[in-house]
Motif scaffolding. Sequence first.
Motif: not given
Length: 412
Positions: A329-356
């Motif tokens: 599913x794709x859903x609108x968030x405060x700053x953009x959009x979130x796409x996640x699998x629905x069969x087995x959702x996983x939590x997002x990992x913390x932002x490192x504020x880096x490019x990798x």
Amino acid sequence: MNKKRFIVPLVIVLGIAIYFVFYHKDKTLQFVPKNADVVVIIDVKKLTRQYVSSFIMHPSQWFGGEASHEEGISLQHSGIKIPDFLQIFHVKNSKFSNWYSVIKLKDQQKFLAFLNKQKFIDKGRNLFQKDHFFIKIEGNHCILGTSNSDFENIQNQLFQSSRQNVFNASQFIENTAGSISFISGQKIQNFSIELNAGDIEIKNRSNSDSFTSILSKLEKKNAFLEMELDAQNIKKYTSFFNKSIADSSQINYIKASIELEQVSDTILSYGYDDNFNEIEKKTYQKIVQPNYVINLQTAVPEITWQYFVHKKWINAQHQFTIIPFQPNTIAETKNGFEIKSTRKPIPPSPNLKENYIFVRNSMLLSSSLSTLTDTEKNMISNLDYIFYGNKGQDYYIKCKAKKGNLPSILRW
């Protein structure tokens, strides 16, 4: 006294032989066309020295199997002239997957016999193919490529036209096993390739300590992929596939986490019994499915959404169809959009504020890649992870091998 007379000249002759075999190099690069935009240079003699040194330091490899020995020497007796610097290049405006190299031939008949032994198919007009590799013989040279679409162009530039400028290895590589260079007009941006005991490093600067803290955090994670990129990096990556996608979508940040899982897939089929009654048949197979969460940030969400709709990447069920692994599913968030699998959702990992980009090898991945050769599967099985990092003008890539008794060069 007589022995000394023989020993001194013998040492001198041996030293000269070692110099010419392992150190003396012709730095002229004759096989890089003018319209090449990316060039990979491999210092064959430096790589050979590293291999010989590692081989000597590991006596367990001295008495390897006969099959592996024959495979190792087959290339030396294949009729080609092994260059001091192997030149691999990409032609401007061709597909990103199209890469080429040109090799001199010492004995064309031996080379044809080698191709036959390796089960290359003769396509006519001196063109040969095996899987996704193509070889074209042109006089006492051969062109190798992952495609044959640019062979005529390369032939015209390297063999038929008068060449005004020939590159020199010093323009691309300096005291490393290899290099990757990006050419834009008269500007050449070089990235060194260093082959270490347990990894391969690609970087444009000697200092890689600035990426140590990022790597130490990512190495503790078990996810298949962790990624965090800003607008500049997104634009660079998407330009390989679609030059306008980054500008048109207005995406300025992406964060993704992906895990792999093996699941049972049910396949329904229908047949008939002895009385011609339709019956349903169920079969099961094991497949690898990703579980993921992807966050996209954009300054103008309305434009991004309209772009996705225009491209038909969003269906009526609000599924992001460009990702083939559904459902999601794709859903609108405060700053953009979130796409996640629905069969087995996983939590997002913390932002490192880096490019990798961090990709960890998985047994589930290699087992699902049935089209790979045994050699390719072996290379992947020895890989632990691949890391890409960017800070300002510093770029760093690390391919880490799994822990083992042998250095990477003897395993790969």
